[in-house]
Write a protein that holds these residues in place. Structure first.
Motif, mmCIF file in Angstrom:
data_model
loop_
_atom_site.group_PDB
_atom_site.id
_atom_site.type_symbol
_atom_site.label_atom_id
_atom_site.label_comp_id
_atom_site.label_asym_id
_atom_site.label_seq_id
_atom_site.Cartn_x
_atom_site.Cartn_y
_atom_site.Cartn_z
ATOM 1 N N ASP A 39 0.808 -1.216 0.000
ATOM 2 C CA ASP A 39 0.000 0.000 0.000
ATOM 3 C C ASP A 39 0.843 1.269 0.000
ATOM 4 O OD1 ASP A 39 -0.661 0.787 3.443
ATOM 5 O OD2 ASP A 39 0.926 -0.445 2.595
ATOM 6 N N VAL A 40 2.174 1.139 0.034
ATOM 7 C CA VAL A 40 3.013 2.340 0.051
ATOM 8 C C VAL A 40 2.948 3.011 -1.311
ATOM 9 C CG1 VAL A 40 5.372 3.165 0.270
ATOM 10 C CG2 VAL A 40 4.538 1.401 1.797
ATOM 11 N N ALA A 41 2.482 4.244 -1.320
ATOM 12 C CA ALA A 41 2.326 5.047 -2.534
ATOM 13 C C ALA A 41 1.303 4.477 -3.501
ATOM 14 C CB ALA A 41 3.654 5.270 -3.249
ATOM 15 N N ALA A 42 0.457 3.537 -3.028
ATOM 16 C CA ALA A 42 -0.541 2.962 -3.938
ATOM 17 C C ALA A 42 -1.487 4.028 -4.457
ATOM 18 C CB ALA A 42 -1.327 1.868 -3.217
ATOM 19 N N ASN A 43 -1.789 5.047 -3.628
ATOM 20 C CA ASN A 43 -2.710 6.093 -4.070
ATOM 21 C C ASN A 43 -2.149 6.865 -5.259
ATOM 22 O OD1 ASN A 43 -0.697 7.035 -2.374
ATOM 23 N ND2 ASN A 43 -1.883 8.762 -1.647
ATOM 24 N N LEU A 44 -0.829 6.894 -5.393
ATOM 25 C CA LEU A 44 -0.217 7.602 -6.509
ATOM 26 C C LEU A 44 0.035 6.672 -7.690
ATOM 27 C CD1 LEU A 44 2.450 9.515 -4.474
ATOM 28 C CD2 LEU A 44 0.334 10.449 -5.345
ATOM 29 N N LEU A 45 0.426 5.434 -7.413
ATOM 30 C CA LEU A 45 0.830 4.528 -8.478
ATOM 31 C C LEU A 45 -0.337 4.064 -9.316
ATOM 32 C CD1 LEU A 45 3.282 2.292 -6.497
ATOM 33 C CD2 LEU A 45 3.887 3.990 -8.201
ATOM 34 N N GLY A 46 -1.509 3.891 -8.695
ATOM 35 C CA GLY A 46 -2.582 3.270 -9.443
ATOM 36 C C GLY A 46 -2.410 1.764 -9.402
ATOM 37 N N PHE A 47 -2.784 1.100 -10.456
ATOM 38 C CA PHE A 47 -2.681 -0.354 -10.475
ATOM 39 C C PHE A 47 -2.748 -0.810 -11.925
ATOM 40 C CE2 PHE A 47 -7.086 -0.799 -11.593
ATOM 41 C CZ PHE A 47 -7.680 0.300 -11.020
ATOM 42 N N THR A 48 -2.454 -2.091 -12.150
ATOM 43 C CA THR A 48 -2.650 -2.697 -13.474
ATOM 44 C C THR A 48 -3.608 -3.864 -13.315
ATOM 45 O OG1 THR A 48 -0.664 -4.010 -13.092
ATOM 46 C CG2 THR A 48 -0.424 -2.079 -14.475
ATOM 47 N N ASN A 49 -4.440 -4.052 -14.317
ATOM 48 C CA ASN A 49 -5.439 -5.106 -14.186
ATOM 49 C C ASN A 49 -4.868 -6.452 -14.626
ATOM 50 O OD1 ASN A 49 -5.369 -5.063 -16.932
ATOM 51 N ND2 ASN A 49 -7.422 -4.250 -17.217
ATOM 52 N N ARG A 50 -5.725 -7.456 -14.681
ATOM 53 C CA ARG A 50 -5.239 -8.811 -14.965
ATOM 54 C C ARG A 50 -4.581 -8.927 -16.327
ATOM 55 N NH1 ARG A 50 -7.745 -13.163 -12.113
ATOM 56 N NH2 ARG A 50 -8.856 -12.314 -10.341
ATOM 57 N N LEU A 51 -4.998 -8.071 -17.260
ATOM 58 C CA LEU A 51 -4.400 -8.152 -18.592
ATOM 59 C C LEU A 51 -3.106 -7.369 -18.668
ATOM 60 C CD1 LEU A 51 -7.654 -7.565 -20.598
ATOM 61 C CD2 LEU A 51 -6.488 -9.727 -20.288
ATOM 62 N N GLY A 52 -2.701 -6.756 -17.569
ATOM 63 C CA GLY A 52 -1.489 -5.968 -17.607
ATOM 64 C C GLY A 52 -1.714 -4.554 -18.096
ATOM 65 N N GLU A 53 -2.976 -4.164 -18.257
ATOM 66 C CA GLU A 53 -3.241 -2.796 -18.695
ATOM 67 C C GLU A 53 -3.315 -1.877 -17.490
ATOM 68 O OE1 GLU A 53 -6.896 -3.272 -20.641
ATOM 69 O OE2 GLU A 53 -6.050 -4.413 -22.297
ATOM 70 N N ALA A 54 -2.915 -0.642 -17.693
ATOM 71 C CA ALA A 54 -2.877 0.301 -16.586
ATOM 72 C C ALA A 54 -4.263 0.853 -16.295
ATOM 73 C CB ALA A 54 -1.945 1.448 -16.935
ATOM 74 N N GLY A 55 -4.550 1.015 -15.017
ATOM 75 C CA GLY A 55 -5.793 1.660 -14.626
ATOM 76 C C GLY A 55 -5.486 2.645 -13.538
ATOM 77 N N ASP A 56 -5.713 3.910 -13.753
ATOM 78 C CA ASP A 56 -5.568 4.929 -12.717
ATOM 79 C C ASP A 56 -4.122 5.238 -12.347
ATOM 80 O OD1 ASP A 56 -6.973 5.555 -9.424
ATOM 81 O OD2 ASP A 56 -6.822 6.785 -11.209
ATOM 82 N N GLY A 57 -3.939 6.439 -11.858
ATOM 83 C CA GLY A 57 -2.667 6.817 -11.257
ATOM 84 C C GLY A 57 -1.532 6.959 -12.258
ATOM 85 N N LEU A 58 -0.329 6.913 -11.724
ATOM 86 C CA LEU A 58 0.849 7.127 -12.548
ATOM 87 C C LEU A 58 1.007 6.039 -13.599
ATOM 88 C CD1 LEU A 58 3.281 8.209 -9.755
ATOM 89 C CD2 LEU A 58 2.585 9.602 -11.673
ATOM 90 N N GLU A 59 0.551 4.827 -13.294
ATOM 91 C CA GLU A 59 0.640 3.752 -14.292
ATOM 92 C C GLU A 59 -0.073 4.171 -15.563
ATOM 93 O OE1 GLU A 59 2.128 0.824 -14.269
ATOM 94 O OE2 GLU A 59 2.204 0.006 -12.264
ATOM 95 N N MET A 60 -1.217 4.843 -15.390
ATOM 96 C CA MET A 60 -1.993 5.225 -16.564
ATOM 97 C C MET A 60 -1.457 6.504 -17.205
ATOM 98 S SD MET A 60 -6.060 5.181 -16.901
ATOM 99 C CE MET A 60 -6.488 6.732 -16.194
ATOM 100 N N VAL A 61 -1.058 7.458 -16.383
ATOM 101 C CA VAL A 61 -0.614 8.741 -16.922
ATOM 102 C C VAL A 61 0.646 8.565 -17.762
ATOM 103 C CG1 VAL A 61 0.265 11.008 -16.311
ATOM 104 C CG2 VAL A 61 -1.621 10.036 -15.042
ATOM 105 N N TYR A 62 1.550 7.711 -17.329
ATOM 106 C CA TYR A 62 2.794 7.517 -18.046
ATOM 107 C C TYR A 62 2.837 6.171 -18.750
ATOM 108 C CZ TYR A 62 4.305 11.754 -15.803
ATOM 109 O OH TYR A 62 4.396 13.056 -15.402
#
Lengths: 196, 633
Positions: free
Chosen positions: B177-200
Motif C-alpha cells: 500500500d506504500v504510494a498505492a494512491n499515486l501509483l494506481g494499479f494494473t489489471n489482470r491483462l497488464g493494462e494500466a488503470g488509474d494513477g501514474l501507471e496510466m498517466v505515463y
C-alpha cells in the motif's frame, strides 16, 4: 638447241637443287610419339580430392551449424531460467527491504521511533539539537485496526415486556425498569373499564 | 567378266505401320502432356505461390511474441515501487489431464497455493457445450516463473501429461500500500488503470516484438526462415517520492485518523527548495497488488482530488498578503472584539473572549477569526483575490493527468462582505491538500511559489504533456521580507504558552506552523454543521526551511482540534525528515514576538510608531474607535 636444252636442264637442275635444299631445310618430319606426356592421374586425384573435401567440408559445416543451434537453444533456455532466478532473488531482496517488515522486526526487538532529532558533530564533538531519551510517545500502530463491525451485526438488547396485573403492579413494583410502561398499561386498563 | 545376279528391284523400305503417322501422334500426345505440365506449373508458381509458401511456413514455422518488459516505477533513491517480473501462466489440455486431475490438482495447490476444487474443475472440463473437445484451460495466471517451472517440472517427473506454461508477466508492487494512491494499479491483462501507471503508460509500456523461425525437434533450424523484431522494453519512471518517508507518513496518518475515529485524512510532504513532493499519504488507501478489501472510493489520491475548506491555515496566506501590501506587520496592534458583524451574520472566534488586545502575531498564534477579518478588511477584495490566486488557490497545481482539482475560489466580484471575511480566515473557499501545501511552501521559500512535482527530471506523459521537477514553474508571490515576517508570526504558533500547536514544536529547532479547524458544510441544511476538518501546516527549520508538511484530517470524532490532532502527526513526520536528511538545527534561539499589547504609549509603542512612520510615511489608522479595529497606538 642443246644449249637451250642444256640451259633449261641446268635451270631445272638448279631449281631442283634449290628445291631440294629447301625441302631439306623445311623437311617436316613426324614428331615421335609422346613418351613424355604428363601423367594424368595426379591431376585427377587432385580434382577428386578437392571435390571430396568440398563435399565433406560442406557437410561438416552444416552439421556444426545445426549443432551450434542446439547449443544456442539450450543456452537460451538456461539464460531464461537464470533470469527467472535472478528475479526471484530480487523479489526476495525487496521483501527483506520492505519498510513494513523492517519496522515490525524493530518493534519486535523493542525499538521505538525517535522523538527528537539531534546530531553529534564529529569534528569537534558538539551536540546539535536537544537530545532526548526515546520514549514510547512516538510509537504508532504498524498494522491497521480491525474494521469496525457493521451496524447490522451488532446485537441489540431484546426488551421483553412482562404482563402486569392492574392493582398489584403499582404497589409491588414501584420502580421497575420501564417506567413509561406502567402509566400506559394503567391508561389502557382504565380504558377497558366500562365508563360509568 | 562374270556379272552378279541381277538384283531384285528393291521395294520401297517401309517399317511396320506408318512411322510418320505414329510420329505425329506421338508428338501430339507429348505436346498435350507437356501443356498440362506447363499449365500446372503456371498455376503452382504463378497463381498459388503465396498460399503454398504460407502453408509451408505454418507447417514448420513458429511465430513467437516477444513481450516487452514494462518499465519499473522507482522512488527518488531507486527503490522499486512497481516492477515487472517474469511470470508464467499454467495451462492444461483437459483431454489429457482428465484422468489424473485429482493428483495434479493436489500437487499444484500444495506447491502454488491454488484452490483445489477450482483446479480440478478446470482440469476435467474437456467437453464444450456443443460436444466438441476442449483442449485448453487456464489453471493459474501470473505466477513467478521460478515457482511455475518448479511445479511443472515436478509434474513431469511424476509422469503427468497435459500441463504447460506460457509467458504471463507479473506486475508486482513490493510496498503493497506504500504510494498505492499515486501509483494506481494494473489489471489482470497488464493494462494500466488509474494513477501514474496510466498517466505515463506510453513511457512504461514499451513495444512488443515478434520472432518467426523454423523448428525441428524442438530446436531452431539455423538455415531456415528466420526473422526477429526485437522488443523495445519500457523505460523506468523515477518519482520524487521517498519510499521511507511515504511509508512513515502513511502509518502515522493512519494511526492518527483511527485514533480520532475520523473519516479520512492526508499528509503532504514537500521539499521547500525544489518543490518536489517527498510523500503524499492518504487514508484510507489500498494494496496495489489487489486484494478483496479494496473499495472503489479508496482508489486515487484524495490529497489531489478532494476539495474542502482549509480553515485557519489560510490565515497565514492572508497575513502574508497583508504584510506584503504594507497594511500590517507582526507588531501591528489589533483590538479584537467579542463578535464581529459582517453583512447579516456574526463572526465569532472558536473560543469565547472579551475584547482582546492582540498583535497581528497574536492573531495568528491564537488563531482569531475576528482579528484576521479586521486586518483583511484593509485590503480591497480584488487584491486579496489576486494574492490568493498567486498562491495557487483556485487553479490546478500543474501535475497533469492526475485528476487533481482546481478547488473553488469565487471571483472577487461575487464576494459579499461576509464571504470576504470568511475567505480571509479560510472558510468559503475550497482547496485540495496539495494546493495548500504548495501555498504555505511559498512562504517557506521566501515568498516565491514553486509548482509541486511528482516525477523527477523531464518526462512526457501519454497525452504528450511535459512535466517533472525540471520544468516546474516558479513565480514570486510576496517579497522576502513579507515571507520572513509571516514566518516570524508562524513561529509563535508552536510556542508552548502562546500558540495553539505546542504539540508540533520540536525541541532544538525553530518550527513555523499554523493550525486549522474548519467547519464543514452539512449537506442536509446547507449550513455549517457540527463536523470539522482539522489540519496543521508547517515548515522547519524556520531560519532555513527545508521541508513543508501539511496534515489534514476530516471529520474527527474525538473533539480535538488541529493542534491536538494535526500537531503530533506533523511533529513525527517532520522529526523523521530532519533526521533522515541530516538537517541539523542552526542553534539560533527562537524568535519571540509579543502576542498582546497594552494600551498606552510605552517604549514599544513609540518604537513601533516611529518604525512604521519610516516605512509608510505617516500614521495610519482604520476608522472606528477603541471598540473595534486596528490601531497603531
Amino acid at each position: 638447241m642443246s644449249t637451250q636444252l642444256g640451259a633449261a636442264t641446268r635451270q631445272r637442275a638448279r631449281f631442283s637443287r634449290l628445291a631440294e635444299s629447301a625441302v631439306e631445310r623445311a623437311r617436316l618430319t613426324v614428331v615421335p610419339r609422346g613418351r613424355t606426356t604428363a601423367p594424368r592421374t595426379p591431376f585427377a586425384i587432385l580434382v577428386g580430392v578437392v571435390l571430396l573435401l568440398g563435399v565433406v567440408g560442406l557437410l561438416m559445416f552444416n552439421t556444426s551449424m545445426q549443432q551450434a543451434s542446439f547449443t544456442a537453444t539450450e543456452l537460451e533456455e538456461k539464460a531464461t531460467i537464470l533470469n527467472a532466478k535472478k528475479q526471484e532473488l530480487r523479489m526476495e531482496l525487496d521483501r527483506l527491504r520492505d519498510p513494513q517488515r523492517v519496522s515490525e522486526a524493530a518493534a519486535g526487538l523493542g525499538m521505538v521511533p525517535m522523538t527528537t532529532p539531534a546530531f553529534l558533530r564529529l569534528s569537534d564533538g558538539t551536540v546539535l539539537g536537544v537530545p532526548e531519551r526515546a520514549t514510547g510517545d512516538s510509537r504508532f500502530r504498524l498494522t491497521p485496526l480491525p474494521p469496525a463491525m457493521p451496524e447490522s451485526f451488532k446485537l441489540k438488547p431484546e426488551i421483553v415486556y412482562a404482563p402486569v396485573e392492574d392493582g398489584q403492579a403499582q404497589a409491588e413494583n414501584p420502580g421497575t425498569g420501564a417506567p413509561g410502561l406502567l402509566p400506559e398499561r394503567e391508561a389502557a386498563g382504565s380504558q377497558e373499564r366500562p365508563r360509568r | 567378266m562374270p556379272q552378279s545376279p541381277p538384283r531384285r528391284p528393291r521395294r520401297p523400305v517401309r517399317a511396320r505401320g506408318t512411322s510418320l503417322k505414329r510420329l505425329r501422334i506421338g508428338f501430339v500426345l507429348i505436346a498435350m502432356v507437356m501443356s498440362v505440365f506447363a499449365a500446372r506449373l503456371l498455376q503452382l508458381q504463378g497463381l498459388d505461390a503465396a498460399a503454398y509458401a504460407a502453408q509451408a511456413r505454418q507447417l514448420g514455422a513458429v511465430t513467437e511474441e516477444l513481450p516487452a518488459t514494462r518499465g519499473a516505477i522507482v522512488d527518488r533513491e531507486g527503490a522499486p515501487l512497481a516492477e515487472s517480473l517474469d511470470g508464467l501462466m499454467i495451462v492444461a489440455d483437459p483431454t489429457k489431464t482428465e484422468k489424473d486431475a485429482p493428483q495434479i490438482a493436489a500437487l499444484l495447490s500444495r506447491r502454488l497455493g491454488l484452490d483445489y476444487i477450482h483446479t480440478v474443475q478446470v482440469l476435467t472440463d474437456s467437453e464444450r457445450e456443443d460436444g466438441s473437445e476442449n483442449h485448453f484451460g487456464y489453471v493459474a495466471r501470473r505466477i513467478p516463473s521460478e515457482q511455475a517451472r518448479a511445479a511443472v517440472k515436478e509434474l513431469d517427473d511424476a509422469g503427468f501429461k497435459g500441463i504447460d506454461t506460457r509467458w504471463d508477466p507479473v506486475r508486482s508492487y513490493p510496498g503493497r500500500d506504500v504510494a498505492a494512491n499515486l501509483l494506481g494499479f494494473t489489471n489482470r491483462l497488464g493494462e494500466a488503470g488509474d494513477g501514474l501507471e496510466m498517466v505515463y503508460d506510453s513511457l512504461l509500456k514499451g513495444k512488443d516484438g515478434q520472432a518467426t523461425y523454423d523448428v525441428g525437434g524442438g530446436n531452431r533450424i539455423p538455415l531456415g526462415d528466420n526473422s526477429t523484431v526485437e522488443p523495445v522494453d519500457g523505460e523506468d519512471l523515477q518519482l520524487t517520492i521517498d519510499r521511507d518517508v511515504q511509508f512513515y507518513a502513511q502509518r502515522v496518518l493512519r494511526d492518527a485518523v483511527q485514533n480520532a475515529r475520523a473519516a479520512s485524512g492526508s499528509v503532504v510532504v514537500m521539499d521547500t527548495r525544489t518543490g518536489e513532493l517527498l510523500a503524499v499519504a492518504d487514508y484510507p488507501s489500498y494494496d496495489a497488488n489487489g486484494d478483496y478489501f479494496t473499495k472503489r472510493d479508496h482508489l486515487g489520491s484524495a490529497a489531489f482530488r478532494g476539495v474542502y475548506e482549509p480553515g485557519s491555515v489560510q490565515k497565514v496566506l492572508t497575513a502574508a498578503a497583508l504584510v506584503d501590501a504594507g497594511h500590517v506587520d507582526p507588531l501591528t496592534r489589533i483590538t479584537v472584539p467579542e463578535k464581529l458583524k459582517s453583512s447579516d451574520r456574526v463572526i465569532g472566534d472558536y473560543f469565547d473572549h472579551d475584547t482582546l488586545r492582540l498583535t497581528m502575531t497574536g492573531v495568528i498564534a491564537k488563531s482569531s477569526n475576528i482579528g484576521t477579518a479586521l486586518a483583511a478588511r484593509q485590503m480591497p477584495a480584488r487584491r486579496l483575490h489576486d494574492y490568493l490566486r498567486q498562491f495557487g488557490l483556485g487553479q490546478r497545481v500543474g501535475i497533469e493527468g492526475f485528476g487533481d482539482s482546481a478547488g473553488l475560489l469565487a471571483p472577487w466580484q461575487d464576494w459579499i462582505q461576509v464571504e470576504r471575511d470568511n475567505i480571509a480566515f479560510g472558510q468559503g473557499l475550497g482547496v485540495s491538500a496539495v494546493q495548500m501545501t504548495a501555498a504555505v511552501n511559498a512562504i517557506a521559500r521566501g515568498g516565491e511559489y514553486v509548482a509541486p512535482s511528482l516525477v523527477r527530471g523531464r518526462v512526457v506523459d501519454t497525452q504528450g504533456r511535459v512535466g517533472g521537477s525540471a520544468v516546474a514553474e516558479t513565480r514570486r508571490v510576496v517579497s522576502p521580507e513579507a515571507a520572513d515576517a509571516t514566518t516570524r508570526m508562524m513561529e509563535m504558533v508552536t510556542n508552548r504558552s502562546e500558540g495553539t500547536a505546542s504539540t508540533a514544536a520540536i525541541p532544538g529547532y525553530r518550527v513555523a506552523g499554523k493550525t486549522g479547524t474548519a467547519q464543514r458544510v452539512d449537506p442536509r441544511c446547507g449550513c455549517y454543521g457540527r463536523q470539522f476538518t482539522v489540519s496543521f501546516a508547517g515548515f522547519a527549520p524556520a531560519d532555513d526551511p527545508r521541508f513543508t508538511v501539511y496534515v489534514v484530517v476530516h471529520k474527527p470524532r474525538n473533539g480535538a482540534g488541529g493542534g491536538a490532532t494535526g500537531g503530533p502527526v506533523f511533529r513525527k513526520v517532520m522529526g523523521y525528515l530532519l533526521q533522515k536528511y541530516s538537517v541539523a538545527p542552526s542553534g539560533a534561539p527562537p524568535r519571540m514576538t509579543p502576542v498582546t499589547w497594552t494600551p498606552g504609549s510605552g517604549p514599544e509603542g513609540d518604537e513601533l510608531r516611529s518604525r512604521l512612520e519610516d516605512r509608510f510615511g505617516g500614521s495610519r489608522g482604520a476608522a472606528g474607535g477603541a471598540s473595534a479595529g486596528l490601531s497603531l497606538r
